[in-house]
Design a protein around this motif. Sequence first.
Motif, PDB file in Angstrom:
ATOM      1  N   CYS A 104     -65.866 -40.380  17.389  1.00  0.00           N
ATOM      2  CA  CYS A 104     -66.548 -39.596  16.368  1.00  0.00           C
ATOM      3  C   CYS A 104     -65.575 -38.998  15.352  1.00  0.00           C
ATOM      4  O   CYS A 104     -65.984 -38.183  14.513  1.00  0.00           O
ATOM      5  CB  CYS A 104     -67.364 -38.476  17.013  1.00  0.00           C
ATOM      6  SG  CYS A 104     -68.830 -39.051  17.908  1.00  0.00           S
ATOM      7  N   GLN A 178     -80.792 -37.310  17.138  1.00  0.00           N
ATOM      8  CA  GLN A 178     -80.266 -38.385  17.970  1.00  0.00           C
ATOM      9  C   GLN A 178     -78.879 -38.858  17.516  1.00  0.00           C
ATOM     10  O   GLN A 178     -78.296 -39.753  18.139  1.00  0.00           O
ATOM     11  CB  GLN A 178     -81.226 -39.581  17.942  1.00  0.00           C
ATOM     12  CG  GLN A 178     -82.606 -39.301  18.514  1.00  0.00           C
ATOM     13  CD  GLN A 178     -82.564 -39.061  20.001  1.00  0.00           C
ATOM     14  OE1 GLN A 178     -81.718 -39.590  20.705  1.00  0.00           O
ATOM     15  NE2 GLN A 178     -83.475 -38.238  20.500  1.00  0.00           N
ATOM     16  N   TYR A 179     -78.378 -38.279  16.454  1.00  0.00           N
ATOM     17  CA  TYR A 179     -77.071 -38.689  15.926  1.00  0.00           C
ATOM     18  C   TYR A 179     -75.996 -38.464  16.981  1.00  0.00           C
ATOM     19  O   TYR A 179     -75.923 -37.407  17.603  1.00  0.00           O
ATOM     20  CB  TYR A 179     -76.764 -37.900  14.660  1.00  0.00           C
ATOM     21  CG  TYR A 179     -75.477 -38.274  13.966  1.00  0.00           C
ATOM     22  CD1 TYR A 179     -75.286 -39.549  13.442  1.00  0.00           C
ATOM     23  CD2 TYR A 179     -74.449 -37.343  13.814  1.00  0.00           C
ATOM     24  CE1 TYR A 179     -74.107 -39.889  12.791  1.00  0.00           C
ATOM     25  CE2 TYR A 179     -73.260 -37.674  13.149  1.00  0.00           C
ATOM     26  CZ  TYR A 179     -73.097 -38.946  12.645  1.00  0.00           C
ATOM     27  OH  TYR A 179     -71.923 -39.273  12.003  1.00  0.00           O
ATOM     28  N   GLU A 180     -75.147 -39.464  17.179  1.00  0.00           N
ATOM     29  CA  GLU A 180     -74.207 -39.447  18.309  1.00  0.00           C
ATOM     30  C   GLU A 180     -73.012 -38.530  18.096  1.00  0.00           C
ATOM     31  O   GLU A 180     -72.252 -38.286  19.044  1.00  0.00           O
ATOM     32  CB  GLU A 180     -73.721 -40.864  18.605  1.00  0.00           C
ATOM     33  CG  GLU A 180     -72.890 -41.511  17.509  1.00  0.00           C
ATOM     34  CD  GLU A 180     -73.727 -42.246  16.478  1.00  0.00           C
ATOM     35  OE1 GLU A 180     -73.177 -43.116  15.784  1.00  0.00           O
ATOM     36  OE2 GLU A 180     -74.934 -41.935  16.350  1.00  0.00           O
ATOM     37  N   CYS A 181     -72.812 -38.025  16.878  1.00  0.00           N
ATOM     38  CA  CYS A 181     -71.610 -37.231  16.594  1.00  0.00           C
ATOM     39  C   CYS A 181     -71.954 -35.830  16.080  1.00  0.00           C
ATOM     40  O   CYS A 181     -71.318 -35.333  15.144  1.00  0.00           O
ATOM     41  CB  CYS A 181     -70.722 -37.959  15.596  1.00  0.00           C
ATOM     42  SG  CYS A 181     -70.022 -39.499  16.235  1.00  0.00           S
ATOM     43  N   ARG A 471     -82.376 -45.310  19.489  1.00  0.00           N
ATOM     44  CA  ARG A 471     -81.214 -45.577  18.650  1.00  0.00           C
ATOM     45  C   ARG A 471     -80.888 -47.061  18.687  1.00  0.00           C
ATOM     46  O   ARG A 471     -80.839 -47.659  19.770  1.00  0.00           O
ATOM     47  CB  ARG A 471     -80.019 -44.759  19.134  1.00  0.00           C
ATOM     48  CG  ARG A 471     -78.788 -44.846  18.241  1.00  0.00           C
ATOM     49  CD  ARG A 471     -77.618 -44.098  18.877  1.00  0.00           C
ATOM     50  NE  ARG A 471     -77.967 -42.713  19.162  1.00  0.00           N
ATOM     51  CZ  ARG A 471     -77.310 -41.951  20.024  1.00  0.00           C
ATOM     52  NH1 ARG A 471     -76.302 -42.454  20.713  1.00  0.00           N
ATOM     53  NH2 ARG A 471     -77.673 -40.706  20.224  1.00  0.00           N
ATOM     54  N   GLU A 473     -78.490 -50.342  18.481  1.00  0.00           N
ATOM     55  CA  GLU A 473     -77.161 -50.526  19.070  1.00  0.00           C
ATOM     56  C   GLU A 473     -76.138 -51.058  18.068  1.00  0.00           C
ATOM     57  O   GLU A 473     -75.103 -50.431  17.839  1.00  0.00           O
ATOM     58  CB  GLU A 473     -77.261 -51.468  20.274  1.00  0.00           C
ATOM     59  CG  GLU A 473     -78.102 -50.900  21.412  1.00  0.00           C
ATOM     60  CD  GLU A 473     -78.266 -51.889  22.554  1.00  0.00           C
ATOM     61  OE1 GLU A 473     -77.647 -52.974  22.471  1.00  0.00           O
ATOM     62  OE2 GLU A 473     -78.991 -51.584  23.513  1.00  0.00           O
ATOM     63  N   ASP A 480     -78.478 -44.258   9.080  1.00  0.00           N
ATOM     64  CA  ASP A 480     -77.043 -44.443   9.319  1.00  0.00           C
ATOM     65  C   ASP A 480     -76.283 -44.647   8.008  1.00  0.00           C
ATOM     66  O   ASP A 480     -75.214 -44.067   7.796  1.00  0.00           O
ATOM     67  CB  ASP A 480     -76.804 -45.647  10.234  1.00  0.00           C
ATOM     68  CG  ASP A 480     -77.361 -45.441  11.627  1.00  0.00           C
ATOM     69  OD1 ASP A 480     -77.217 -44.329  12.156  1.00  0.00           O
ATOM     70  OD2 ASP A 480     -77.936 -46.396  12.171  1.00  0.00           O
TER      71      ASP A 480
END
Length: 547
Positions: A104, A178-181, A471, A473, A480
Amino acid sequence: MEKGSGHVFQQSSICVFGLLCALFWFCLLYSPFGVFQGRTFWSSSLQISPTSNQSRIQESIPIPVVSHEPENVESESAVSPSKTPKVFPFMKALRTIDNKSDPCGGRYVYVHDLPSRFNEDMVKECGGINRFFDMCKFINNSGLGPPLENTEGVFSVNGWYATNQFTLDVIFRNRMKQYECLTNDSSMAAAIFVPFYAGFDASRYLWGYNTSVRDAASLDLVDWLQNRDEWKVMNGKDHFLVGGRITWDFRRLSNKDTDWGNNFLFLPASKNMSVLLIESSPFNSNDFAIPYPTYFHPSKDSDVFTWQNRMMKLDRKWLFCFAGAPRPGNPKSIRSLLIDQCKNSNSGKLLECGNDESKCHSPSNIMKMFQRSVFCLQPPGDSYTRRSAFDSILAGCIPVFFHPASFYTQYTWHLPKKYTKYSIFIPEDDIRRNISIEQRLGQIDSETVKMMRKEVVDLIPRLIYADPRSRLESLKDAFDVSVEAVINKVTKLRKDLVAGRRNNGGFIEELSWKYALLEEEEEEEEVEESAGVHEWDPFFSKPKQQT
């Protein structure tokens, strides 16, 4: 006498020897001390405290943004208050970029915890968001709306919803969850998200309210933000928010109650933020266009691949089609001319919305016609853009535009610079001169059509919003792409600040549409030349005032 003289001489010699010894030890003890201090003995009274000076230099050295940039470190004797390099409070965030072990690094987003009056309370009062119909059902499923029935087999099995075009406020915020960072440490953030439902706020007061009511939430938000420490780091230039309506709903031209919309985008604080809308202003630099929501919201990559393969293989009966209503109140509109050409052509298909609105409110009817057509006509409507352009691309139908502000100057983060790869452009004046659409499109050979359709179908992932509850893959969706573009924008600004670069000295805001089309390496050079001459200048030139 000789003995007496020798004795006197011996005593004198001893005295001289003693003085020499004393001088030797004096030099031995004091000279190294002077050398160690880096000053002569006589100038020792002018020395600066080594400890305090070292501390001052360390605090003033800027942390390099990237490893290949030279450090601007001055020697101790050269540092002066007027030349001391500035330390920026966002350096911790920039350092994360070089941390290769952190997936990230350089991508963290901090989300403001806004009071509920700026978002959730509006959802609770969803019945009042739109004057003409109840928005409550469209807020279900994280803003996607109710699932679509597939009785005619128009859609694929999963991921299709009756999504309203004005629910992007909710969809984007739920995708952000849901954003991974995400980070709770704002000092690490590459950008800061403001989850204000600007579109819902504008919509609920568009009709029948005075300007004070329309502007109240915007002013309240700005006041709240400006009192936050996060805002003060860059005066809001690292902040962004999403408004699921067109720019003109936020750009009221005066304080007259009869004028349209609120004044959110004209507030000084709002001009510092990046505001993402479904249609931006070609003449202003603080808003950016991102795609309208469509009906398709896949939850996994395979859903997208299956749909793309299907759209490439379809047999298309109609050369071109149009779904829409005329605009009799707008003398500049070409819609009635397009409708006439569709009616008079054996190769054209028309879904006329003026007489039977229910046809155009049926996603199945719209998508079925687009899937059976090679080209889809996308003229301006009440504004430059329309959601239909994204529906047609989703159906693998090559869009035909008549004004560059309908697509090309809008979604520049999501589209190739070369518009001829995926679309056809026919100037509005050609239609007014009665140029035949059927003849123009019929001249395009089948191999070119096939290549263009592939380009269109390849664009699909970047122009749709994945299901906020999941999300993708390997694919980047519209969310995004948008977040990445904002982060790149903020990061570039930060690096320019650290390096002391000012690349917008010749920037002309009314030419914002033109700068957005430049390749990255052209930006600095072209800004100094007012972005040069462009083929679309006539479309954006304002009428000259009569003298």
